[in-house]
Design an enzyme around this catalytic site. Structure first.
Site, PDB file in Angstrom:
ATOM      1  N   HIS A 428       0.838  -1.211   0.000  1.00 32.36           N
ATOM      2  CA  HIS A 428       0.000   0.000   0.000  1.00 32.36           C
ATOM      3  C   HIS A 428       0.871   1.258   0.000  1.00 32.36           C
ATOM      4  O   HIS A 428       0.714   2.135  -0.846  1.00 32.36           O
ATOM      5  CB  HIS A 428      -0.913  -0.040   1.229  1.00 32.36           C
ATOM      6  CG  HIS A 428      -1.792   1.168   1.399  1.00 32.36           C
ATOM      7  ND1 HIS A 428      -3.143   1.147   1.134  1.00 32.36           N
ATOM      8  CD2 HIS A 428      -1.516   2.431   1.807  1.00 32.36           C
ATOM      9  CE1 HIS A 428      -3.659   2.351   1.358  1.00 32.36           C
ATOM     10  NE2 HIS A 428      -2.683   3.154   1.782  1.00 32.36           N
ATOM     11  N   GLU A 429       1.799   1.322   0.938  1.00 29.56           N
ATOM     12  CA  GLU A 429       2.639   2.520   1.050  1.00 29.56           C
ATOM     13  C   GLU A 429       3.539   2.683  -0.182  1.00 29.56           C
ATOM     14  O   GLU A 429       3.803   3.802  -0.612  1.00 29.56           O
ATOM     15  CB  GLU A 429       3.479   2.485   2.331  1.00 29.56           C
ATOM     16  CG  GLU A 429       2.662   2.536   3.627  1.00 29.56           C
ATOM     17  CD  GLU A 429       1.759   3.776   3.747  1.00 29.56           C
ATOM     18  OE1 GLU A 429       2.144   4.846   3.261  1.00 29.56           O
ATOM     19  OE2 GLU A 429       0.658   3.653   4.307  1.00 29.56           O
ATOM     20  N   HIS A 432       1.745   4.587  -2.778  1.00 29.44           N
ATOM     21  CA  HIS A 432       1.862   6.042  -2.609  1.00 29.44           C
ATOM     22  C   HIS A 432       3.217   6.521  -3.135  1.00 29.44           C
ATOM     23  O   HIS A 432       3.315   7.537  -3.816  1.00 29.44           O
ATOM     24  CB  HIS A 432       1.753   6.424  -1.131  1.00 29.44           C
ATOM     25  CG  HIS A 432       0.364   6.326  -0.577  1.00 29.44           C
ATOM     26  ND1 HIS A 432      -0.721   6.900  -1.182  1.00 29.44           N
ATOM     27  CD2 HIS A 432      -0.117   5.739   0.556  1.00 29.44           C
ATOM     28  CE1 HIS A 432      -1.816   6.672  -0.458  1.00 29.44           C
ATOM     29  NE2 HIS A 432      -1.475   5.961   0.597  1.00 29.44           N
ATOM     30  N   HIS A 435       3.389   6.684  -6.828  1.00 28.21           N
ATOM     31  CA  HIS A 435       2.595   7.843  -7.278  1.00 28.21           C
ATOM     32  C   HIS A 435       3.503   9.084  -7.270  1.00 28.21           C
ATOM     33  O   HIS A 435       3.512   9.877  -8.206  1.00 28.21           O
ATOM     34  CB  HIS A 435       1.407   8.025  -6.332  1.00 28.21           C
ATOM     35  CG  HIS A 435       0.313   8.910  -6.854  1.00 28.21           C
ATOM     36  ND1 HIS A 435      -0.766   9.278  -6.086  1.00 28.21           N
ATOM     37  CD2 HIS A 435       0.133   9.515  -8.054  1.00 28.21           C
ATOM     38  CE1 HIS A 435      -1.560  10.058  -6.799  1.00 28.21           C
ATOM     39  NE2 HIS A 435      -1.039  10.218  -7.992  1.00 28.21           N
TER      40      HIS A 435
END
Ligand SMILES: [Zn+2]
Length: 646
Positions: A428-429, A432, A435
């Site tokens: 998940h991290e 980010h 991104h």
């Protein structure tokens, strides 16, 4: 959920970050890269500590108190500076003139136009476009709201005290006793004793008159400010520029979702009640304090997903190799552990990764601050240390971020081993982080994760889908001692276990999101916040409201996510659609990876989020499509994902 993530900076702060985080690009590409996995499984290497980082990150994560204190001071100074800029009439006037000049606006690229509008939006809320009397009111309201937010946050976490005689003696030991009083600091949601959970629920949520007043004043002040600067409600103001755009659309999404969940939720509650009946036949009615506990019991009973069975397959090094492989296949990108310079790191166990594209070269840096240490918050976070932007000299300033996790250290006998939950959080991290790495915006103001709240979690939640797919997991999950692969049946079991009571869990999120919308909708509120809670709970959740409780007084997300609590559900819906339409056939599809980079990751907050979604899905999804995606995840038979992986 949301609290696990560090989000884009508040609009007011972003302004300052533009000039401040610059500092030029140090483009040293080391020749001493080593394989990313080896760097994480190897023994710790020593290096030195330094304060090279942004104030925001340092304030939270620096191991040295003096640094944290200095950073806090810096944050305050920046805040004051931003406040000055946001109320600078000259700046505002010239921006206004620019926005009004159609010819000039037409000559600008879309991202520049978008950024100009975002700045105007920041000016607006400070009220500087208003006449003097109104402007003064806006300034006063902003100050008041800030104070009320702080006060509410403190109150939301304060314990409640009760005379110890009131609690039955045999459960008192579960709580902190202070003289004649018992302190209740939370809901004790995982405690196996029904009575302890009930007592904690009723006492911790007992309404505090001052906190109640604080919440009501906060909501009223937010509404006044929004109306003063020209919006119907605070929600209308907060949702400008988001994917949902209007409160009406948000409510349509939440109501449609709730309708579709209803039967599934009932079934989940029946299952939980059945389990309660089995374990506590005298008192088997399902109550709000039972939901997290009995769904956990059901998960444990149906699927043996004892973390210790999984951990040996998920060494940190193996997981990083998995991410490296995935990014390589999808995007032609490799992660390299880079040597750091003397004094570059704030803690010796931080690792620096260079993110390198096969043709384009270095794209940015990720500092991995992954290990537990004293005073480090137990929170998985992504921090933008330096945003990407096009510099005046035509060079692109590369983004730098920090990922913060709280993983255990390696031991003499084993490397750091992750539970399935930790592995998913890591993915998940990293979503980010990628991104941020792949954003190629012209301005730092909209770099990477600095995008609308309901879009910000799309890249990270999408990574959770990859982390749950056997074809992906099978690439890296190896027993750290034997090298054996993680059996497919264990991956399936893990996926299936996540669906247990998932409808009821989602229903609870819908309830919170609706409550947040109603509180930030029409004002003055027709009923008290508690009456609204009671009615919303019955309609959008289903478990009974408990008299003399006021859960909303503990709803700290109202501060940071006012009118945007729905964001996580909406981001999940988009991620689910992207996964099913673009990656489920082949999670390593390079063409889809390139489309994903081009359409969704490259633009940060510089493009309307719905246009990015349309570019990716090549159609414009409806509210029904959002809801379909979320609901089908609950019913999904994960076996169908493994078609060609035998
Ligand atoms: Zn997140």
């Amino acid at each position: 959920m949301l609290s696990g993530c560090r989000r884009a900076l508040p609009a007011a702060l972003r302004l300052a970050v533009r000039g401040w985080a610059g500092g030029g690009g140090r483009r040293r590409v080391s020749t001493s890269w080593s394989p990313v996995g080896a760097a994480f499984d190897a023994k710790q290497q020593r290096s030195r500590l330094t304060g090279q980082s942004t104030a925001d990150f340092v304030k939270i994560a620096h191991p040295d108190f003096a640094f944290r204190e200095a950073a806090e001071e810096t944050c305050r100074n920046i805040g004051t500076m931003v406040e000055k800029l946001n109320t600078n009439i000259e700046l505002c006037q010239s921006l206004k003139q620019l926005l009004a000049d159609k010819e000039v606006m037409d000559s600008l690229d879309p991202e520049t136009r978008q950024v100009a509008e975002l700045f105007m939006f920041d000016f607006e809320i400070s009220g500087i476009h208003l006449d003097e009397e109104k402007r003064k009111r806006a300034v006063d309201l902003n100050v008041k709201i800030l104070d009320l937010c702080n006060q509410f946050l403190i109150g939301a976490h304060l314990p409640n005290k009760i005379d110890k005689q009131i609690l039955p003696e045999h459960i008192r030991y579960n709580f902190a006793v202070e003289g004649n009083y018992i302190q209740i600091t939370g809901l004790h949601a995982d405690c196996s004793d029904d009575l302890v959970r009930e007592a904690a629920y009723k006492i911790f949520l007992y309404p505090n008159a001052e906190q109640l007043r604080c919440l009501e004043e906060l909501l009223t002040s937010r509404n006044h400010l929004a109306q003063l600067v020209g919006y119907n409600t605070f929600a209308h103001r907060a949702l400008q520029g988001t994917m949902a755009r209007t409160p009406e659309k948000v409510m349509q999404f939440l109501e449609t979702l709730s309708d579709r969940l209803f039967q599934r939720t009932l079934k989940d509650f029946e299952m939980m009640e059945g389990m309660k009946m089995k374990l506590n036949p005298q008192n088997s009615k399902l109550m709000p304090w039972d939901h997290p506990y009995y769904s956990g019991v059901l998960r444990a009973e149906r699927y043996n997903i004892e973390p210790s069975l999984y951990c040996p397959f998920f060494s940190l090094g193996a997981c990083m190799e998995g991410l490296n492989f995935l990014f390589n296949q999808l995007l032609g990108i490799s992660l390299y552990a880079e040597q750091t310079e003397k004094g570059e790191l704030w803690c010796e166990d931080v690792r620096k990764l260079a993110v390198v594209h096969e043709n384009e070269g270095l794209l940015g840096y990720i500092y991995c601050d992954f290990y537990q240490r004293a005073d480090k918050p137990h929170q998985d976070c992504h921090f933008t240390i330096r945003g990407g932007r096009l510099r005046k000299d035509g060079e692109y300033q590369l983004p730098v971020v920090v990922l913060m996790l709280s993983l255990p250290h390696s031991t003499k006998s084993s490397p750091t081993l992750l539970t399935p939950g930790m592995m998913e959080n890591l993915f998940h991290e990293m979503g980010h982080a990628m991104h941020s790495m792949l954003g190629r915006t012209r301005y730092q103001h909209v770099t990477g994760t600095r995008c609308p709240t309901d879009f910000a979690e799309v890249p990270s939640i999408l990574m959770e889908y990859f982390a749950s797919d056997y074809r992906v997991v099978n690439q890296f999950a190896r027993h750290f001692q034997t090298g054996q692969s993680l059996p497919k049946s264990m991956v399936s079991r893990l996926c299936e276990s996540k669906k247990i009571c998932a409808a009821a869990d989602m229903q609870l999120q819908v309830f919170y999101a609706v409550l947040d919308q109603l509180y930030h909708g029409e004002h003055p509120l027709k009923r008290s916040t508690t009456e609204i809670l009671k009615e919303t709970q019955e309609k959008f959740y289903g478990l009974p409201y408990v008299p003399k409780t006021a859960w909303q007084l503990r709803f700290s997300h109202l501060v940071g996510y006012g009118a945007k609590y729905y964001s996580y559900l909406m981001s999940r819906a988009i991620a689910s659609m992207v996964w099913k339409q673009c990656f489920v056939q082949n999670p390593f599809d390079r063409a889809m990876g390139e489309r994903y980079r081009r359409e969704m990751l490259a633009h940060g907050g510089g493009k309307e989020p719905m246009l990015m979604v349309q570019g990716m899905l090549q159609k414009s999804p409806s509210v029904e499509d959002f809801v379909d995606a979320l609901v089908s995840d609950l019913d999904q038979d994960f076996e169908t994902f493994f078609m060609d992986s035998e």
